[in-house]
Write a protein that holds these residues in place. Structure first.
Motif, PDB file in Angstrom:
ATOM      1  N   LYS A 179       1.219   4.101  -2.974  1.00  0.00           N
ATOM      2  CA  LYS A 179       0.878   5.765  -2.666  1.00  0.00           C
ATOM      3  C   LYS A 179       2.180   6.320  -3.316  1.00  0.00           C
ATOM      4  O   LYS A 179       2.031   7.370  -3.975  1.00  0.00           O
ATOM      5  CB  LYS A 179       0.792   5.838  -1.389  1.00  0.00           C
ATOM      6  CG  LYS A 179      -0.670   5.985  -0.882  1.00  0.00           C
ATOM      7  CD  LYS A 179      -0.584   6.035   0.722  1.00  0.00           C
ATOM      8  CE  LYS A 179      -1.141   7.431   1.097  1.00  0.00           C
ATOM      9  NZ  LYS A 179      -1.284   7.447   2.528  1.00  0.00           N
ATOM     10  N   THR A 180       3.277   5.843  -3.186  1.00  0.00           N
ATOM     11  CA  THR A 180       4.583   6.668  -3.386  1.00  0.00           C
ATOM     12  C   THR A 180       4.706   6.543  -4.789  1.00  0.00           C
ATOM     13  O   THR A 180       4.819   7.461  -5.498  1.00  0.00           O
ATOM     14  CB  THR A 180       5.746   5.788  -3.006  1.00  0.00           C
ATOM     15  OG1 THR A 180       5.599   5.819  -1.333  1.00  0.00           O
ATOM     16  CG2 THR A 180       7.147   6.671  -3.264  1.00  0.00           C
TER      17      THR A 180
ATOM     18  N   HIS B 154       1.069  -1.196  -0.071  1.00  0.00           N
ATOM     19  CA  HIS B 154      -0.243  -0.093   0.091  1.00  0.00           C
ATOM     20  C   HIS B 154       0.906   1.300   0.034  1.00  0.00           C
ATOM     21  O   HIS B 154       0.756   2.237  -0.806  1.00  0.00           O
ATOM     22  CB  HIS B 154      -1.093  -0.065   1.061  1.00  0.00           C
ATOM     23  CG  HIS B 154      -1.607   1.150   1.341  1.00  0.00           C
ATOM     24  ND1 HIS B 154      -2.740   1.473   0.712  1.00  0.00           N
ATOM     25  CD2 HIS B 154      -1.654   2.206   2.520  1.00  0.00           C
ATOM     26  CE1 HIS B 154      -3.208   2.749   1.111  1.00  0.00           C
ATOM     27  NE2 HIS B 154      -2.368   3.143   2.116  1.00  0.00           N
TER      28      HIS B 154
ATOM     29  N   GLU C 238       2.129   6.129  -7.240  1.00  0.00           N
ATOM     30  CA  GLU C 238       1.183   6.966  -7.754  1.00  0.00           C
ATOM     31  C   GLU C 238       1.551   8.465  -7.839  1.00  0.00           C
ATOM     32  O   GLU C 238       0.930   9.244  -8.761  1.00  0.00           O
ATOM     33  CB  GLU C 238      -0.121   6.983  -6.899  1.00  0.00           C
ATOM     34  CG  GLU C 238      -0.769   5.623  -7.235  1.00  0.00           C
ATOM     35  CD  GLU C 238      -2.076   5.259  -6.197  1.00  0.00           C
ATOM     36  OE1 GLU C 238      -2.507   6.226  -5.553  1.00  0.00           O
ATOM     37  OE2 GLU C 238      -2.875   4.530  -6.412  1.00  0.00           O
ATOM     38  N   ASN C 239       2.371   9.130  -6.832  1.00  0.00           N
ATOM     39  CA  ASN C 239       2.809  10.426  -6.646  1.00  0.00           C
ATOM     40  C   ASN C 239       3.901  10.821  -7.680  1.00  0.00           C
ATOM     41  O   ASN C 239       4.154  11.676  -8.028  1.00  0.00           O
ATOM     42  CB  ASN C 239       3.081  10.730  -5.254  1.00  0.00           C
ATOM     43  CG  ASN C 239       2.024  10.534  -4.505  1.00  0.00           C
ATOM     44  OD1 ASN C 239       0.995  10.868  -4.792  1.00  0.00           O
ATOM     45  ND2 ASN C 239       2.446  10.508  -2.966  1.00  0.00           N
TER      46      ASN C 239
END
Length: 111
Positions: free
Chosen positions: A88-89, A84, A91-92
């Motif tokens: 998140k990392t 997860h 996606e940025n």
């Protein structure tokens, strides 16, 4: 049906630390007591509970013996939590479907 635009639902993002904390609260044991029972340092337990470090297979087996929590469950929780965080990392930094490396199906290919 599988489709790249379909979103995968996220159910939770708990780590093994959350389950260990809950169990510690239930049995009213301290980090020091747990560290002694597991044969590790209090700093190690503190780092795990604060998600600065994740459990390994040996520690998961010790926790299973001492606390009765499935080692497989603990390891799965941590793997899912780390995945997860990685998503998140990423996606940025890079849009998922915009990469030129993203697999595409060509009409001229036959099975």
């Amino acid at each position: 049906m599988l489709h790249r635009d379909n979103k995968i639902r996220q159910y939770h993002t708990s780590s093994a630390a959350d389950l260990i904390k809950e169990t510690m609260e239930f049995y009213r044991i301290t980090q020091t007591d747990l560290a002694d029972r597991l044969g590790v340092s209090k700093k190690n337990i503190s780092d795990i509970l604060n998600r600065k470090r994740f459990i390994n297979e040996v520690l998961a087996l010790r926790i299973e013996t001492v606390m009765g929590i499935s080692s497989q469950l603990l390891l799965n929780l941590d793997v899912n939590f780390k995945l997860h965080l990685a998503k998140k990392t990423s996606e940025n930094s890079v849009p998922q479907n915009k990469s030129d490396k993203f697999l595409k199906r060509y009409d001229w290919v036959t099975a």
